[in-house]
Design a protein around this motif. Structure first.
Motif, PDB file in Angstrom:
ATOM      1  N   SER A  98       0.867  -1.175  -0.066  1.00  0.00           N
ATOM      2  CA  SER A  98       0.033  -0.093   0.051  1.00  0.00           C
ATOM      3  C   SER A  98       1.032   1.381  -0.113  1.00  0.00           C
ATOM      4  N   LEU A  99       0.604   2.200  -0.957  1.00  0.00           N
ATOM      5  CA  LEU A  99       1.460   3.372  -1.018  1.00  0.00           C
ATOM      6  C   LEU A  99       0.628   4.470  -1.112  1.00  0.00           C
ATOM      7  N   VAL A 100       0.666   5.692  -0.276  1.00  0.00           N
ATOM      8  CA  VAL A 100      -0.207   6.872  -0.283  1.00  0.00           C
ATOM      9  C   VAL A 100       0.924   8.090  -0.269  1.00  0.00           C
ATOM     10  N   PHE A 101       0.727   8.812  -1.085  1.00  0.00           N
ATOM     11  CA  PHE A 101       1.395  10.212  -1.138  1.00  0.00           C
ATOM     12  C   PHE A 101       0.378  11.400  -1.019  1.00  0.00           C
ATOM     13  N   THR A 102       1.170  12.489  -0.583  1.00  0.00           N
ATOM     14  CA  THR A 102       0.492  13.637  -0.622  1.00  0.00           C
ATOM     15  C   THR A 102       1.209  14.813  -1.320  1.00  0.00           C
ATOM     16  N   LEU A 103       0.703  16.049  -1.423  1.00  0.00           N
ATOM     17  CA  LEU A 103       1.415  16.990  -2.256  1.00  0.00           C
ATOM     18  C   LEU A 103       1.437  18.399  -1.523  1.00  0.00           C
ATOM     19  N   ASP A 104       2.679  18.730  -1.007  1.00  0.00           N
ATOM     20  CA  ASP A 104       2.806  19.886  -0.296  1.00  0.00           C
ATOM     21  C   ASP A 104       3.082  21.278  -1.402  1.00  0.00           C
ATOM     22  N   GLY A 105       2.432  22.303  -1.059  1.00  0.00           N
ATOM     23  CA  GLY A 105       2.678  23.724  -1.711  1.00  0.00           C
ATOM     24  C   GLY A 105       2.975  24.482  -0.762  1.00  0.00           C
ATOM     25  N   ASP A 106       4.295  24.923  -0.751  1.00  0.00           N
ATOM     26  CA  ASP A 106       5.066  25.958   0.307  1.00  0.00           C
ATOM     27  C   ASP A 106       4.176  25.680   1.639  1.00  0.00           C
ATOM     28  N   GLY A 107       4.122  24.408   2.071  1.00  0.00           N
ATOM     29  CA  GLY A 107       3.726  24.088   3.279  1.00  0.00           C
ATOM     30  C   GLY A 107       1.984  24.081   3.386  1.00  0.00           C
ATOM     31  N   GLU A 108       1.555  24.154   2.545  1.00  0.00           N
ATOM     32  CA  GLU A 108       0.101  23.884   2.537  1.00  0.00           C
ATOM     33  C   GLU A 108      -0.182  22.268   1.636  1.00  0.00           C
ATOM     34  N   ASN A 109      -1.201  21.545   2.134  1.00  0.00           N
ATOM     35  CA  ASN A 109      -1.652  20.356   1.593  1.00  0.00           C
ATOM     36  C   ASN A 109      -2.525  20.695   0.552  1.00  0.00           C
ATOM     37  N   VAL A 110      -1.913  20.141  -0.765  1.00  0.00           N
ATOM     38  CA  VAL A 110      -2.895  20.869  -1.758  1.00  0.00           C
ATOM     39  C   VAL A 110      -3.258  19.321  -2.534  1.00  0.00           C
ATOM     40  N   THR A 111      -3.058  18.253  -1.967  1.00  0.00           N
ATOM     41  CA  THR A 111      -3.191  16.720  -2.357  1.00  0.00           C
ATOM     42  C   THR A 111      -4.475  16.695  -3.271  1.00  0.00           C
ATOM     43  N   ASP A 112      -5.608  17.014  -2.708  1.00  0.00           N
ATOM     44  CA  ASP A 112      -7.093  16.831  -3.379  1.00  0.00           C
ATOM     45  C   ASP A 112      -7.159  17.840  -4.597  1.00  0.00           C
ATOM     46  N   ASP A 113      -6.455  19.020  -4.668  1.00  0.00           N
ATOM     47  CA  ASP A 113      -6.492  19.774  -5.771  1.00  0.00           C
ATOM     48  C   ASP A 113      -5.684  19.892  -6.929  1.00  0.00           C
ATOM     49  N   ALA A 114      -4.464  18.775  -6.356  1.00  0.00           N
ATOM     50  CA  ALA A 114      -3.624  18.741  -7.669  1.00  0.00           C
ATOM     51  C   ALA A 114      -4.269  17.659  -8.617  1.00  0.00           C
ATOM     52  N   THR A 115      -3.452  17.689  -9.852  1.00  0.00           N
ATOM     53  CA  THR A 115      -3.581  16.467 -10.934  1.00  0.00           C
ATOM     54  C   THR A 115      -2.741  15.420 -10.923  1.00  0.00           C
ATOM     55  N   TRP A 116      -3.305  14.180 -10.572  1.00  0.00           N
ATOM     56  CA  TRP A 116      -2.148  13.180 -10.288  1.00  0.00           C
ATOM     57  C   TRP A 116      -2.275  12.401 -11.755  1.00  0.00           C
ATOM     58  N   THR A 117      -1.120  12.081 -12.080  1.00  0.00           N
ATOM     59  CA  THR A 117      -0.763  11.162 -13.455  1.00  0.00           C
ATOM     60  C   THR A 117      -0.027  10.104 -13.208  1.00  0.00           C
ATOM     61  N   THR A 118      -0.298   9.106 -14.185  1.00  0.00           N
ATOM     62  CA  THR A 118       0.699   7.910 -14.160  1.00  0.00           C
ATOM     63  C   THR A 118       1.202   7.690 -15.468  1.00  0.00           C
ATOM     64  N   SER A 119       2.480   7.262 -15.706  1.00  0.00           N
ATOM     65  CA  SER A 119       3.135   7.001 -17.001  1.00  0.00           C
ATOM     66  C   SER A 119       2.675   5.555 -17.612  1.00  0.00           C
ATOM     67  N   SER A 120       2.139   4.707 -16.772  1.00  0.00           N
ATOM     68  CA  SER A 120       1.891   3.196 -17.154  1.00  0.00           C
ATOM     69  C   SER A 120       0.781   2.799 -16.377  1.00  0.00           C
ATOM     70  N   SER A 121      -0.342   2.776 -16.677  1.00  0.00           N
ATOM     71  CA  SER A 121      -1.519   2.341 -15.923  1.00  0.00           C
ATOM     72  C   SER A 121      -1.485   0.791 -15.512  1.00  0.00           C
ATOM     73  N   SER A 122      -0.744   0.201 -16.534  1.00  0.00           N
ATOM     74  CA  SER A 122      -0.530  -1.376 -16.517  1.00  0.00           C
ATOM     75  C   SER A 122       0.380  -1.642 -15.282  1.00  0.00           C
ATOM     76  N   VAL A 123       0.920  -0.605 -14.810  1.00  0.00           N
ATOM     77  CA  VAL A 123       1.974  -0.960 -13.635  1.00  0.00           C
ATOM     78  C   VAL A 123       1.255  -0.393 -12.468  1.00  0.00           C
ATOM     79  N   ALA A 124       0.843   0.905 -12.659  1.00  0.00           N
ATOM     80  CA  ALA A 124       0.063   1.282 -11.340  1.00  0.00           C
ATOM     81  C   ALA A 124      -0.742   2.636 -11.768  1.00  0.00           C
ATOM     82  N   THR A 125      -1.814   2.781 -11.100  1.00  0.00           N
ATOM     83  CA  THR A 125      -2.756   3.885 -11.259  1.00  0.00           C
ATOM     84  C   THR A 125      -2.732   4.645  -9.958  1.00  0.00           C
ATOM     85  N   VAL A 126      -3.294   5.784 -10.027  1.00  0.00           N
ATOM     86  CA  VAL A 126      -3.176   6.721  -8.952  1.00  0.00           C
ATOM     87  C   VAL A 126      -4.367   7.751  -8.849  1.00  0.00           C
ATOM     88  N   ASP A 127      -5.076   7.873  -7.743  1.00  0.00           N
ATOM     89  CA  ASP A 127      -6.001   8.573  -7.294  1.00  0.00           C
ATOM     90  C   ASP A 127      -5.928   9.603  -6.275  1.00  0.00           C
TER      91      ASP A 127
END
Length: 734
Positions: free
Chosen positions: A162-191
């Motif tokens: 299980s892997l979970v990442f967040t995104l920080d913008g100058d100290g602010e959590n912007v995970t839910d507002d960011a656009t997440w993409t994967t280079s290969s959906s056959s290896v991993a997907t991201v939401d």
């Protein structure tokens, strides 16, 4: 700093709203002036209009942020003679000095990167420029893992982890507002930073927000080195039978550490063709005959097994075999079903087969017993362990009257044909086709025989077919003729008047013994053209054109070309009569005149016939040939109108013979001579009164009808002319 930026943005939004309201008020108050402006406005200058909140006086520039809204820049033009300014924003030519920093589109400015660009607007010879500054909302964004900046790459990621990442913008959590993409959906997907590992391989996860982005590279592998399907099938091929018991498979996975575990229920099982075989947690169910593969996969490892599904039976046979027709009030139909096994053993499966009706509102079926329920057609099917067979059952309503489409048909020895269509009248007065419901019998099976609704003529004569439905009968007479050799249409070409009914062509048949008969009433006509309508005894042209009719009788056919045209009101014939010698020919010309005055040559389309072919015949389409001496007439028809041309055939003249060859006369004397017309037939004719007589010198001698009168001394030549021939006598007057 972050709070200051957000405060500035909020303040700018308020000021932008106020500026928009003011701008709208300005536009509304100026509409009257705009409506009255001339189409050839004279521009005296242009100026900017923008929200004050978008402009920073300290930097003398419009300010914006990448991917964080836009700035509206308006251009107003001063018009000569107008009290208000005209908004020309959409008509302006816009330009950005650096579109990679600030992009402009019809006055709308968007931040693309960090920096400053100059925005220029040009309109009817006037130009304006203004600085525009773009910046990022955040200095950077960072992918975080467990509260810390994630490494640039993770190389020991295992499937199932299980892997979970967040995104920080100058100290602010912007995970839910960011656009997440994967280079290969056959290896991993991201939401929203939550990673779902799909397969082994390398993948890059990227998060982007407000123009800034960060990435992490994952190398994913399986914790297992292999998986195997058990029990192992002989030759890697598993054979199953339709209708047999389900077959249970298991899956054992081997960890890289060497440990083995049963993953049957956790693994993913798939069938390459679920129409042949289904699989659920390792349990196989045969569906239909065929070949497919079963695959088990679990955390990056997989194994495959080939499965062949067979039916234990070759086929099903049902009785009745073909479509069945019954009436609503009939007793139930019992269908019998048998199967033939692969070992060639027959078994009755009427009671154990699976019976279905495609439309239970028409008929139901139970263990092969079909019960009619309503008028219509349904498909009755029996299936048993991979084999099936169907039969169409049609249910008809009760009827009160029976009628055959034809009451008489023709044939000749050896020919076969289908019996005519039969319709029935129902209780409510409507008609229904019951041809397949009728039971036929033949009165004399030596004339013709019946089999499956098809009759075969056996010998010359007549017999009757009787069709029966519900005690109602319809009869059809069969006449067996000699074999036809050829059909002869009265006319190969016909002209009919547009919009008027014309009789169908008359047709004769020539039988094998040479006899002829008129079969105009029995011939069936058809055409592929929709420019003509074929009625029972007539035809009617709908549009001016050329069409072809094809008439059929027994095994023969004949074609007639039909010309549909406007009515011809007058026909002029040339010549109006014919005079010919035997063996000579002459064409008849006919000119037709339409109502509008236009004319057309129709001589070759008249279908000429002669009253006496011993005197003259039609040679070609309009040429008349003389055969023997006599008189007759030729008749041509066109659009129902008839033209008659008298024909006189005279013998061919060989020569003329005078009764005297010379004469000695005294002035005042008279002398009568005769002329004989000598024909090739050998029969001379006295042509004295018919000949044309002339004198070479009427002052010496004159002549009339062969009587010569001497006038004075001298010589003259008297000539007789007839039929293109001449004869002379020399007269001397003393």
């Amino acid at each position: 700093m972050k709070e200051n930026i957000r405060g500035i943005l909020s303040f700018k939004l308020v000021r932008s709203w106020l500026a928009a309201v003011l701008a709208m008020t300005l536009v509304m108050t100026s509409l009257d002036g705009v409506a009255q402006a001339a189409t050839t406005d004279t521009v005296t200058g242009i100026e900017w209009s923008y929200a004050e909140s978008d402009y920073n006086p300290s930097t003398s520039s419009l300010e914006m942020y990448v991917e964080d809204g836009t700035v509206d820049l308006t251009v107003l033009a001063s018009i000569s003679g107008a009290t208000s300014k005209k908004d020309v924003t959409t008509d302006v030519t816009w330009k950005s000095s650096n579109s990679s920093i600030v992009k402009v589109d019809k006055g709308v400015l968007s931040g693309i990167g960090k920096g400053t660009a100059t925005i220029t607007a040009t309109y009817k010879g006037f130009s304006l420029s203004i600085k525009a500054t773009s910046d990022y909302v955040y200095n950077q964004v960072t992918i975080m893992q467990n509260g810390q900046a994630a490494p640039a790459a993770l190389t020991d990621v295992l499937l199932g982890q299980s892997l979970v990442f967040t995104l920080d913008g100058d100290g602010e959590n912007v995970t839910d507002d960011a656009t997440w993409t994967t280079s290969s959906s056959s290896v991993a997907t991201v939401d929203d930073g939550r990673i779902t590992l799909v397969g082994a391989g390398t993948v890059t996860i990227t998060a982007k927000y407000k123009g800034k982005s960060d990435s992490i590279k994952l190398t994913v592998s399986s914790p297992y080195k292999s998986i195997a399907i058990t029990p192992e099938a002989a030759n890697d091929l598993l054979e199953l039978e339709i209708g047999g018991d389900d077959y249970k498979l298991e899956a054992d996975a081997v960890l890289k550490s060497g440990e083995t575990s049963d993953v049957t229920t956790e693994a993913k099982w798939t069938s390459a063709n679920t129409k042949i075989l289904t699989v659920n947690k390792g349990v196989l169910t045969a569906v239909s005959a065929g070949k497919t593969t079963v695959t088990v996969s679990y955390l990056g490892v997989s194994d495959t097994l080939t499965v062949v599904v067979r039916t234990p039976y070759q086929s099903i046979k049902i009785a009745p075999e073909k479509e069945f027709h019954m009436q609503l009030q009939d007793a139930p139909l019992q269908i019998k079903a048998e199967v033939l096994s692969n070992s060639n053993v027959t078994s009755d499966i009427t009671t154990v087969g699976t019976w279905t009706s495609s439309d239970i509102t028409i008929a139901t079926v139970d263990q092969g017993k079909v019960i009619p329920k309503a008028v219509g057609t349904t498909k009755i099917t029996v299936a048993y362990r991979g084999v099936s067979r169907s039969i169409d059952v049609t249910v008809y309503p009760s009827i009160t009257k029976l009628k055959a489409e034809k009451t008489s048909i023709d044939g000749y020895k050896g020919i076969e044909g289908e019996l005519p269509k039969v319709t029935a009248t129902t209780f409510d007065g409507s008609t229904v086709d019951v041809s397949k419901l009728v039971k036929w019998t033949v009165a004399d099976d030596e004339i013709a025989e019946l089999k499956d609704g098809v009759w075969t003529a056996k010998q010359l004569g007549e017999t009757t077919f009787t069709g029966t439905v519900q005690d109602l009968k319809a009869t059809v007479k069969l006449v067996v003729h000699l074999k036809p050799i050829k059909l002869l249409a009265e006319a190969k070409d016909m002209s009919i008047i547009l919009g008027k009914e014309t009789n169908l062509p008359n047709v004769k048949v020539v039988y094998e013994d040479g006899t002829e008969a008129d079969i105009s009433e029995a011939i069936e006509w058809n055409t592929t053209s929709d420019n003509i309508v074929l009625l029972e005894k007539t035809l009617k042209g709908l549009e001016a054109s050329n069409v072809t009719l094809t008439g059929s009788y027994l095994s023969k056919s004949v074609s007639v070309r039909i010309k549909i045209e406007d009515e011809i009101v007058k026909m002029v014939v040339e010549p109006t009569k014919l005079e010919l010698n035997p063996g000579r020919s002459k064409a008849i010309k006919v000119t037709g005149y339409y109502k509008d005055g236009k004319k057309v040559s129709i001589g070759t389309k008249m279908n000429w016939v002669t009253a006496n072919e011993n005197v003259a015949t039609v040679n070609g389409s309009s040429s008349i040939k003389a055969i023997d001496v006599g008189t007759t007439k030729v008749t041509g028809k066109y659009q129902g109108k008839t033209v008659d041309v008298p024909v006189t055939v005279t013998p061919k003249l060989k020569s003329l013979q005078l009764s005297s060859k010379s004469a000695q006369m005294s002035a005042g004397d008279t002398l009568t001579i005769s002329v004989q017309a000598i024909y090739y037939t050998g029969n001379p004719v006295n042509a004295t009164s018919s000949a044309t007589w002339t004198s070479s010198n009427t002052s010496i001698a004159t002549v009339k009808d062969g009587k010569i009168t001497a006038v004075r001394k001298g010589s003259a030549t008297i000539k007789a002319s007839f039929g293109g021939k001449t004869a002379s006598i020399r007269v001397s007057v003393k």
